[in-house]
Design a protein around this motif. Structure first.
Motif, PDB file in Angstrom:
ATOM      1  N   THR A  38     -39.916 -75.411  24.740  1.00 29.96           N
ATOM      2  CA  THR A  38     -39.483 -74.600  25.869  1.00 29.96           C
ATOM      3  C   THR A  38     -39.478 -73.133  25.480  1.00 29.96           C
ATOM      4  OG1 THR A  38     -37.716 -74.206  27.477  1.00 29.96           O
ATOM      5  CG2 THR A  38     -37.029 -74.857  25.280  1.00 29.96           C
ATOM      6  N   ALA A  39     -39.777 -72.295  26.442  1.00 31.16           N
ATOM      7  CA  ALA A  39     -39.722 -70.850  26.208  1.00 31.16           C
ATOM      8  C   ALA A  39     -38.416 -70.271  26.722  1.00 31.16           C
ATOM      9  CB  ALA A  39     -40.911 -70.160  26.881  1.00 31.16           C
ATOM     10  N   ASP A  40     -37.511 -71.123  27.190  1.00 23.69           N
ATOM     11  CA  ASP A  40     -36.230 -70.680  27.737  1.00 23.69           C
ATOM     12  C   ASP A  40     -35.147 -70.809  26.675  1.00 23.69           C
ATOM     13  OD1 ASP A  40     -34.148 -69.979  29.501  1.00 23.69           O
ATOM     14  OD2 ASP A  40     -33.823 -72.089  30.039  1.00 23.69           O
ATOM     15  N   PRO A  41     -34.565 -69.688  26.229  1.00 19.00           N
ATOM     16  CA  PRO A  41     -33.537 -69.746  25.186  1.00 19.00           C
ATOM     17  C   PRO A  41     -32.335 -70.608  25.581  1.00 19.00           C
ATOM     18  CG  PRO A  41     -34.206 -67.474  25.576  1.00 19.00           C
ATOM     19  CD  PRO A  41     -34.869 -68.315  26.621  1.00 19.00           C
ATOM     20  N   GLN A  42     -31.933 -70.544  26.836  1.00 19.48           N
ATOM     21  CA  GLN A  42     -30.775 -71.319  27.285  1.00 19.48           C
ATOM     22  C   GLN A  42     -31.038 -72.818  27.161  1.00 19.48           C
ATOM     23  OE1 GLN A  42     -27.741 -69.753  28.600  1.00 19.48           O
ATOM     24  NE2 GLN A  42     -27.093 -71.789  27.951  1.00 19.48           N
ATOM     25  N   THR A  43     -32.241 -73.240  27.545  1.00 24.94           N
ATOM     26  CA  THR A  43     -32.585 -74.660  27.449  1.00 24.94           C
ATOM     27  C   THR A  43     -32.635 -75.100  25.991  1.00 24.94           C
ATOM     28  OG1 THR A  43     -33.804 -74.549  29.524  1.00 24.94           O
ATOM     29  CG2 THR A  43     -34.312 -76.400  28.068  1.00 24.94           C
ATOM     30  N   ALA A  44     -33.233 -74.275  25.125  1.00 27.33           N
ATOM     31  CA  ALA A  44     -33.287 -74.613  23.697  1.00 27.33           C
ATOM     32  C   ALA A  44     -31.871 -74.739  23.125  1.00 27.33           C
ATOM     33  CB  ALA A  44     -34.084 -73.564  22.925  1.00 27.33           C
ATOM     34  N   ALA A  45     -30.981 -73.831  23.503  1.00 24.66           N
ATOM     35  CA  ALA A  45     -29.596 -73.887  23.022  1.00 24.66           C
ATOM     36  C   ALA A  45     -28.881 -75.122  23.555  1.00 24.66           C
ATOM     37  CB  ALA A  45     -28.844 -72.618  23.431  1.00 24.66           C
ATOM     38  N   ASP A  46     -29.066 -75.414  24.833  1.00 26.72           N
ATOM     39  CA  ASP A  46     -28.413 -76.588  25.433  1.00 26.72           C
ATOM     40  C   ASP A  46     -28.888 -77.881  24.788  1.00 26.72           C
ATOM     41  OD1 ASP A  46     -27.034 -74.933  27.165  1.00 26.72           O
ATOM     42  OD2 ASP A  46     -28.267 -75.411  28.919  1.00 26.72           O
ATOM     43  N   LEU A  47     -30.196 -78.018  24.581  1.00 23.19           N
ATOM     44  CA  LEU A  47     -30.738 -79.241  23.995  1.00 23.19           C
ATOM     45  C   LEU A  47     -30.291 -79.411  22.542  1.00 23.19           C
ATOM     46  CD1 LEU A  47     -34.315 -79.186  25.544  1.00 23.19           C
ATOM     47  CD2 LEU A  47     -32.409 -80.684  26.181  1.00 23.19           C
ATOM     48  N   THR A  48     -30.212 -78.300  21.823  1.00 17.25           N
ATOM     49  CA  THR A  48     -29.726 -78.350  20.446  1.00 17.25           C
ATOM     50  C   THR A  48     -28.269 -78.810  20.427  1.00 17.25           C
ATOM     51  OG1 THR A  48     -31.260 -76.620  19.744  1.00 17.25           O
ATOM     52  CG2 THR A  48     -29.346 -77.002  18.332  1.00 17.25           C
ATOM     53  N   ALA A  49     -27.465 -78.228  21.304  1.00 21.20           N
ATOM     54  CA  ALA A  49     -26.050 -78.626  21.381  1.00 21.20           C
ATOM     55  C   ALA A  49     -25.925 -80.099  21.769  1.00 21.20           C
ATOM     56  CB  ALA A  49     -25.318 -77.744  22.386  1.00 21.20           C
ATOM     57  N   ASP A  50     -26.708 -80.527  22.758  1.00 25.89           N
ATOM     58  CA  ASP A  50     -26.663 -81.931  23.181  1.00 25.89           C
ATOM     59  C   ASP A  50     -27.027 -82.871  22.033  1.00 25.89           C
ATOM     60  OD1 ASP A  50     -25.991 -81.074  25.716  1.00 25.89           O
ATOM     61  OD2 ASP A  50     -27.990 -81.442  26.577  1.00 25.89           O
ATOM     62  N   THR A  51     -27.993 -82.456  21.213  1.00 24.26           N
ATOM     63  CA  THR A  51     -28.404 -83.279  20.080  1.00 24.26           C
ATOM     64  C   THR A  51     -27.258 -83.468  19.094  1.00 24.26           C
ATOM     65  OG1 THR A  51     -30.711 -82.613  20.299  1.00 24.26           O
ATOM     66  CG2 THR A  51     -30.019 -83.432  18.131  1.00 24.26           C
ATOM     67  N   PHE A  52     -26.569 -82.380  18.773  1.00 25.90           N
ATOM     68  CA  PHE A  52     -25.494 -82.497  17.793  1.00 25.90           C
ATOM     69  C   PHE A  52     -24.252 -83.165  18.371  1.00 25.90           C
ATOM     70  CE2 PHE A  52     -28.207 -79.565  15.465  1.00 25.90           C
ATOM     71  CZ  PHE A  52     -28.236 -80.226  14.240  1.00 25.90           C
TER      72      PHE A  52
END
Length: 185
Positions: A38-52
Motif C-alpha cells: 500500500t502507498a497509504d501510510p495510515q493503512t500500513a500503520a493500521d495493518l502493522t498494528a493489527d498484526t501485532f
C-alpha cells in the motif's frame, strides 16, 4: 500413545519480555511487508498494528520449535492482509474503519512515507510479478524481498523445502523475463 509434551507456558513477565523482543526485532519487517502493498501510510500503520494485536493475542500458541518468530509473525501478517483485502473488496466496515483511525502525527507520517518510498522498488517488482501465480509471488517475496531462508518460507507457506526451492527457481526465471532491470533490486 501419550500426548506430546509441551513446555509449560512462560511466566507472564517472561512472556511479555519474549513478545517485546519479537516485536522489536520484527516491527520493521512487518511494516515493510505492508509498505510494499500500500502507498497509504495510515493503512500500513493500521495493518502493522493489527498484526501485532493478533500476534500478542495468540502468543501463547507460538512454538519456536515449529519455526522462527519472523515466519510466525509474517504468517499472521499474510492473514491480516488477506482479511483487509477481503474487507476492502466487499466494502465491509468502511465507515467504522474511517471513524476508528488514530490520526498519525507528522513524524509518524514522515517515517511511513520514507518507508513506503524505500519500498518503491519492491512495489514495482510486485507489480511486474502480477503475471505470476499467487504462490510464485509469495515465494519470491518471502525469500528475495523479506530475506527469509527457503526453509522458513516453506514453513510459512505450508509446503516442503524442496517444493519451495523448485517454485522459487522457476519463479525467478519468470521474473527475469518480466521485470524491469531483470528483477534486480
Amino acid at each position: 500413545m501419550t500426548a506430546p509434551r509441551h513446555p509449560p507456558p512462560p511466566s507472564p513477565t517472561r512472556a511479555a519480555r519474549a513478545f517485546e523482543e519479537i516485536y522489536e526485532a520484527e516491527f520493521d519487517v512487518v511494516t515493510s511487508y505492508f509498505a510494499r502493498r500500500t502507498a497509504d501510510p495510515q493503512t500500513a500503520a493500521d495493518l502493522t498494528a493489527d498484526t501485532f494485536v493478533a500476534a500478542i493475542t495468540s502468543f501463547a500458541t507460538f512454538d519456536r520449535s515449529r519455526g522462527t518468530a519472523r515466519g510466525w509473525v509474517l504468517g499472521i501478517a499474510r492473514r491480516v492482509f488477506a482479511q483487509h483485502c477481503e474487507a476492502v473488496t466487499r466494502g465491509r466496515d468502511v465507515v467504522a474503519r474511517i471513524h476508528g483511525r488514530r490520526v498519525l502525527d507528522t513524524d509518524e507520517i514522515a517515517d511511513l512515507v520514507t518507508r513506503i518510498d524505500a519500498e518503491r522498488e519492491g512495489r514495482e517488482l510486485i507489480a511486474a510479478m502480477a503475471a505470476l501465480s499467487p504462490a510464485d509471488r509469495e515465494v519470491i517475496e518471502l525469500v528475495d524481498l523479506v530475506g527469509m531462508t527457503p526453509k522458513d518460507a516453506a514453513k510459512v507457506l505450508g509446503m516442503s523445502s524442496g517444493a519451495l526451492r523448485i517454485r522459487l527457481f522457476r519463479a525467478r526465471g519468470k521474473v527475469r523475463d518480466l521485470a524491469p532491470n531483470g528483477g534486480q533490486r
